[in-house]
Design a protein around this motif. Sequence first.
Motif, PDB file in Angstrom:
ATOM      1  N   UNK A  48     -47.671   4.580   8.267  1.00  0.00           N
ATOM      2  CA  UNK A  48     -48.057   5.865   7.672  1.00  0.00           C
ATOM      3  C   UNK A  48     -46.987   6.944   7.781  1.00  0.00           C
ATOM      4  N   UNK A  49     -45.767   6.561   8.063  1.00  0.00           N
ATOM      5  CA  UNK A  49     -44.748   7.603   8.279  1.00  0.00           C
ATOM      6  C   UNK A  49     -44.639   8.526   7.062  1.00  0.00           C
ATOM      7  N   UNK A  50     -44.617   7.942   5.870  1.00  0.00           N
ATOM      8  CA  UNK A  50     -44.449   8.784   4.679  1.00  0.00           C
ATOM      9  C   UNK A  50     -45.629   9.730   4.486  1.00  0.00           C
ATOM     10  N   UNK A  51     -46.797   9.351   4.986  1.00  0.00           N
ATOM     11  CA  UNK A  51     -47.953  10.258   4.890  1.00  0.00           C
ATOM     12  C   UNK A  51     -47.905  11.309   6.002  1.00  0.00           C
ATOM     13  N   UNK A  52     -47.317  10.962   7.129  1.00  0.00           N
ATOM     14  CA  UNK A  52     -47.251  11.899   8.262  1.00  0.00           C
ATOM     15  C   UNK A  52     -46.098  12.882   8.124  1.00  0.00           C
ATOM     16  N   UNK A  53     -45.016  12.429   7.499  1.00  0.00           N
ATOM     17  CA  UNK A  53     -43.828  13.285   7.348  1.00  0.00           C
ATOM     18  C   UNK A  53     -43.247  13.005   5.959  1.00  0.00           C
ATOM     19  N   UNK A  54     -43.892  13.573   4.933  1.00  0.00           N
ATOM     20  CA  UNK A  54     -43.463  13.245   3.563  1.00  0.00           C
ATOM     21  C   UNK A  54     -42.030  13.675   3.264  1.00  0.00           C
ATOM     22  N   UNK A  55     -41.573  14.738   3.931  1.00  0.00           N
ATOM     23  CA  UNK A  55     -40.164  15.145   3.821  1.00  0.00           C
ATOM     24  C   UNK A  55     -39.689  15.423   5.236  1.00  0.00           C
ATOM     25  N   UNK A  56     -38.402  15.373   5.392  1.00  0.00           N
ATOM     26  CA  UNK A  56     -37.866  15.585   6.735  1.00  0.00           C
ATOM     27  C   UNK A  56     -38.382  16.907   7.320  1.00  0.00           C
ATOM     28  N   UNK A  57     -39.010  16.810   8.470  1.00  0.00           N
ATOM     29  CA  UNK A  57     -39.463  18.022   9.166  1.00  0.00           C
ATOM     30  C   UNK A  57     -40.770  18.601   8.649  1.00  0.00           C
ATOM     31  N   UNK A  58     -41.324  18.036   7.585  1.00  0.00           N
ATOM     32  CA  UNK A  58     -42.596  18.540   7.051  1.00  0.00           C
ATOM     33  C   UNK A  58     -43.706  17.588   7.509  1.00  0.00           C
ATOM     34  N   UNK A  59     -44.402  17.997   8.573  1.00  0.00           N
ATOM     35  CA  UNK A  59     -45.394  17.086   9.167  1.00  0.00           C
ATOM     36  C   UNK A  59     -46.794  17.398   8.646  1.00  0.00           C
ATOM     37  N   UNK A  60     -47.514  16.378   8.293  1.00  0.00           N
ATOM     38  CA  UNK A  60     -48.862  16.519   7.728  1.00  0.00           C
ATOM     39  C   UNK A  60     -49.840  15.698   8.554  1.00  0.00           C
ATOM     40  N   UNK A  61     -50.616  16.400   9.368  1.00  0.00           N
ATOM     41  CA  UNK A  61     -51.520  15.644  10.242  1.00  0.00           C
ATOM     42  C   UNK A  61     -52.991  15.800   9.872  1.00  0.00           C
ATOM     43  N   UNK A  62     -53.275  16.638   8.861  1.00  0.00           N
ATOM     44  CA  UNK A  62     -54.700  16.938   8.655  1.00  0.00           C
ATOM     45  C   UNK A  62     -55.503  15.676   8.318  1.00  0.00           C
ATOM     46  N   UNK A  63     -54.899  14.763   7.551  1.00  0.00           N
ATOM     47  CA  UNK A  63     -55.659  13.547   7.204  1.00  0.00           C
ATOM     48  C   UNK A  63     -55.965  12.703   8.444  1.00  0.00           C
ATOM     49  N   UNK A  64     -55.017  12.708   9.384  1.00  0.00           N
ATOM     50  CA  UNK A  64     -55.227  11.914  10.593  1.00  0.00           C
ATOM     51  C   UNK A  64     -56.220  12.620  11.535  1.00  0.00           C
ATOM     52  N   UNK A  65     -56.170  13.969  11.530  1.00  0.00           N
ATOM     53  CA  UNK A  65     -57.186  14.717  12.294  1.00  0.00           C
ATOM     54  C   UNK A  65     -58.575  14.309  11.816  1.00  0.00           C
ATOM     55  N   UNK A  66     -58.680  14.225  10.483  1.00  0.00           N
ATOM     56  CA  UNK A  66     -59.970  13.890   9.882  1.00  0.00           C
ATOM     57  C   UNK A  66     -60.424  12.477  10.297  1.00  0.00           C
ATOM     58  N   UNK A  67     -59.474  11.552  10.339  1.00  0.00           N
ATOM     59  CA  UNK A  67     -59.819  10.185  10.758  1.00  0.00           C
ATOM     60  C   UNK A  67     -60.328  10.209  12.207  1.00  0.00           C
ATOM     61  N   UNK A  68     -59.643  10.953  13.054  1.00  0.00           N
ATOM     62  CA  UNK A  68     -60.107  11.048  14.451  1.00  0.00           C
ATOM     63  C   UNK A  68     -61.506  11.678  14.525  1.00  0.00           C
TER      64      UNK A  68
END
Length: 685
Positions: A48-68
Amino acid sequence: MKSSKQTVIFHGGDYNPDQWLGYPDVLSEDFVLMKSANINAVSVGIFAWAALEPEEGNFQFSWLDDVFDRAEKSKIRVILATPSGGKPNWLALKYPEVRRVGRDGLREPQQRRHNHCLTSPVYRSKVREINTRLAQRYGDRPALALWHVSNEYLGYCYCDLCLAAFQNWLKERYQTLDRLNDAYWSRFWSHTFTEWEQIRTIDDSIHGLGLDWKRFMTAQCADFLRAEAIPLREHSPGIPVTTNFHPIDDYDYFRVAEEIDVVSWDSYPEWHAHPDPLDESDIAVETAFRLDVCRGMKSGKPFLLMECTPSQVNWRQVSPLRRPGMLRLSSLQAVAHGSDAVCYFQIRKGRGGSEKFHGAVIDHAGHANTRTFREVAALGATLGRMPDVTGTRVPAKVALVFDWENLWAINASQSPQNAHKEYRETCLHHYREFWRRGIAVDIVNARGGLDGYDLVVAPMLHLLPDGLPERLEAFVDGGGTLVATYQTGYVNETDLCFTGGAPGPLRRLLGIRVEEFDALPDSVRRSVVPRPSAGHGLSGVYEARHFFDIVHCEGAEPLAEYGSDFYAGSPALTVNTCGRGRAYYISSRNDDRFQGDFFGYLAGALHLPRVIPAPLPPGVTAHLREGGGERFLFLLNFTHRDAAVSIPPGAWREIDSGALVEDEVRLDPLGSKVFRSSRHPESWK
Ligand code: GAL
């Protein structure tokens, strides 16, 4: 610190919500479906790296927060992965050094997965950053059960960074080039190294170099894994760390396993592919052996079956569906051998990509009304009835030595018998005799401890690492029984032959020397004849193939001899008494009947504990796990026929029905049953 004690058998598998981010309804359905499939753990974020960090330094965790959040609401545990197994395009293209270089010197394009350089400082720092963020964000979540580091580390990289690291590793190991050249016998074909930088090609003609390269790559993998785990251990102390191993021979897994808390294993046996449509025993033996290797990597500690397919794979030429019953049978086989998990690849089948036709718990149809789903749910219910299996051990009095360095040395060697070296197959040929008698075997490597065993079987120990001969001697002196075979004691740790010939430093212990060995084609057989007073369960004439050592006894007693060819009369089986124990030497690769007679005799003479004292029907096995005052008995039928087994008295209660079982247990074709008892039957004492 969170408690890391596992209290249920994990039942679940790889779940890829990152592939379904545009489908919110699917995500909601998934958790409902998972609950009805009795799933209690999901492995998330593996690629899931591309979903977690779609661009260098741009981190997207909301989808994973939702899974948790959903997992916590549903009481499903999360096995959280670090994403290093697949690198995003931006990273691979901006920093070419993270892509591997092949043996041909060419750098790979960005494609597929499991192909990052293990040395690249850029990759290591990017991995450290994302791992740190994951650990900081999720390290305290109640659902977090385990860290799943990367995915199936494998393969080699030949880039300049790796080669420079290899040269440094060699400098540390040998200190001087003279020592290295001596260790490698590199005057051969004029390959003497006069500068460290000349070591740039892994030359197949220098066996010590090839071995060291594999050792180095093992060390590099272990080092990468250790580095991945640093932030996880720092920010979530108490959460165990694993990485999922699978059937490759690139690294010495015993060594890599030192970096993790629990071993996990991806198992994809080729069920239903055997020419005999009624018997799955061959695949079952091989699978059992691999599972025991997993248990052996942490000296008997339970491991986790991290992946298997709930129905079929899609990467073989032909992939039969698992027949009804096989999902349960093969899963319980893993548990019987020490797994505390049954996890699948994959929970939901993706719509695209190369795994869109790989088996899954939830098929494209998207509902629970499938055979696979029902079988998964039923198995989950069974596993849920025996949570206290977790942490229990498999008691074994037999150790079989299987060693990756030995495998590498055998495979690399150019020998009179190149066509049929078959080291792993030979280990299986020996292992099978115990499997079919319901005698538990621990697999140890050449550095493993031998204390507590009654019998050590060490087939084809071609490479003898320093210290092993002394440990084997101490084992036998102390009353143990050792069985060694042809192809033992040829080379030392750097693949130099022992002066004095085979079996090298085991000569005194085995009481023999090998003058030469004959290698014959597969179609040719030679006879092995027991001596009249041999005993040991031997009778009639046996057939041998491939390897025929010409042995001279130096203290050992011959028990059988060759019956044909110019070496007729020379010893084919010997025994040497040393201290309080005995050491056997088998000179040739013998037929199944020999294996059955000889190991059957040893099993009886050494009183090796059998789970079921009576002979088991062919293709049926019995296994025991014990601990905390409980015993769990597993009866597994790997044939497509009915079977009946008499179990010993012991107040056995069947896990599924709750019924008390008295004497005979009937198993359906591919049937599997588990029983529990708190009583210790006399027959096991
Ligand atoms: C495994 C791998 C999974 C998936 C699976 C398919 O080796 O870890 O990601 O590809 O094979 O069988």
